[in-house]
Design an enzyme around this catalytic site. Structure first.
Site, mmCIF file in Angstrom:
data_model
loop_
_atom_site.group_PDB
_atom_site.id
_atom_site.type_symbol
_atom_site.label_atom_id
_atom_site.label_comp_id
_atom_site.label_asym_id
_atom_site.label_seq_id
_atom_site.Cartn_x
_atom_site.Cartn_y
_atom_site.Cartn_z
ATOM 1 N N TYR A 57 -7.714 70.689 10.528
ATOM 2 C CA TYR A 57 -8.610 69.672 9.991
ATOM 3 C C TYR A 57 -7.844 68.553 9.293
ATOM 4 C CZ TYR A 57 -12.667 72.707 10.829
ATOM 5 O OH TYR A 57 -13.644 73.477 11.408
ATOM 6 N N PRO A 216 -25.139 73.321 12.662
ATOM 7 C CA PRO A 216 -26.568 73.635 12.738
ATOM 8 C C PRO A 216 -27.430 72.403 13.018
ATOM 9 C CG PRO A 216 -25.803 73.682 10.461
ATOM 10 C CD PRO A 216 -24.582 73.581 11.317
ATOM 11 N N LEU A 221 -27.635 65.340 15.422
ATOM 12 C CA LEU A 221 -28.739 65.073 16.334
ATOM 13 C C LEU A 221 -30.077 65.502 15.744
ATOM 14 C CD1 LEU A 221 -29.588 64.206 19.274
ATOM 15 C CD2 LEU A 221 -29.367 66.622 19.883
ATOM 16 N N LEU A 222 -30.075 66.632 15.015
ATOM 17 C CA LEU A 222 -31.312 67.189 14.482
ATOM 18 C C LEU A 222 -31.583 66.737 13.047
ATOM 19 C CD1 LEU A 222 -30.711 70.752 15.924
ATOM 20 C CD2 LEU A 222 -32.552 69.206 16.628
#
Length: 332
Positions: A57, A216, A221-222
């Site tokens: 990362y 999640p 997108l959600l």
């Protein structure tokens, strides 16, 4: 109202972890060091004791940057390290040299040593294989992990992005060595991507392996993607996984956002609450970029979705075999 963060066992172990795991993918890249420190302090103050990172990362600037930021935060004291269940990962390339990647015994042990130095700690609570390595035999992998456990540098071993049969093969090999083996599997799982329900989660449940969920919100997108794009406030949503999926799911996402608005519910909180409610899920990894994102994830812990909402979500995002999409080709 202050929401209590629940702590549960990690798989079949006695280790207690919060159902929200602070994901650090953005630290040092989209989130400054000072803001990362503030997020970690707030998460710990709210009872989130589970932090997830990876040796890779920060790669957008340089590999290892995020671990270094977490290490600096630990070094500020206040028993921060003792309070945190720290998870990091090994597998992805850390340089162009052939042995600085994968799950060879050499790379597992060398990468662990380097992560410990960057993180400024003596031990890693959960050392996760970031992906299955088809070239590495399980005897070699478990031999290396056993060395690290005996040395006290690793407490538990986890996996990420495995298939169900990978979990079975790995765990059976560990059982033959009388080694604890895999205690958790970190996988992508959300309303849009439900293929882990077919084999992975049943395998994890059979072996007592906790399931940790990354993405999640499917890359944003959600989380109200269409509204944010219209408002010009989209950051992560405007790139990567979310934008690719939006081409396929635009109509469904539009209906999802309209339904959440009608129910006076936040789309991001609904998506996270749904994932948290699924059988076999121990925790979700919330890749928070801002304090508002962290607050929303914490609110999702306390959100109970009514039967009518759950039914609508099943209609909008059916599972594999009932109209839902098959696994993405890269997954395994």
């Amino acid at each position: 109202m202050r929401i209590e963060v629940q702590h549960v066992p990690l798989g079949r172990t006695a280790l207690q972890v919060s159902r929200l795991c602070l994901g650090t993918l953005n630290f040092g890249v989209r989130t400054s060091k000072d803001d990362s420190f503030a997020l970690m302090d707030e998460a710990l103050a709210r009872g989130i004791n589970f932090f997830d990172t990876a040796n890779q990362y920060g790669w957008q600037i340089y590999r290892g940057l995020t671990e270094e930021i977490i290490g600096e935060w630990f070094a500020t004291g206040g028993e921060r390290r003792d309070k945190v269940v720290l998870a990091t990962k090994v597998f992805n390339p850390m340089s162009d040299w052939p042995n600085d990647q994968g799950l060879s015994a050499r790379n597992i042990i060398a990468s662990c040593e380097k992560s410990l130095r960057r993180l400024r700690t003596d031990w890693i609570d959960l050392y996760q294989m970031h992906h299955v390595d088809r070239a590495a035999p399980w005897e070699e992998i478990w031999q290396a992990m056993e060395i690290l456990v005996r040395q006290g540098k690793v407490r538990y071993v986890g996996s990420s992005n495995f298939a169900g049969w990978h979990l079975a093969a790995a765990q059976e090999a560990a059982n033959r060595r009388n080694f604890l083996g895999i205690t958790s599997e970190q996988c992508i799982y959300n309303l849009v991507t439900r293929h882990v329900e077919v084999e992975l989660i049943p395998a994890a449940q059979a072996y007592g392996i906790g399931v940790l969920v990354w993405s999640p919100l499917h890359g944003g997108l959600l989380g109200g993607a269409l509204r944010k794009l219209e408002e010009g406030t989209a950051v992560k949503t405007a790139q990567g996984r979310a934008m690719v999926a939006l081409d396929t799911h635009r109509d469904t996402i539009a209906e999802y956002e309209a339904f959440c608005l009608e129910q006076n519910l936040d789309p991001a909180e609904v998506a996270q609450a749904w994932t948290l409610s699924r059988p076999g899920v121990t925790a979700i990894v919330t890749g928070t970029r801002t304090m508002a994102h962290l607050d929303g994830a914490i609110r999702a812990l306390d959100l109970e979705l009514p039967d009518g909402v759950l039914k609508k979500l099943e209609d909008l995002f059916p599972p594999v075999g009932k109209g839902g999409p098959a696994p993405e080709a890269w997954a395994w």
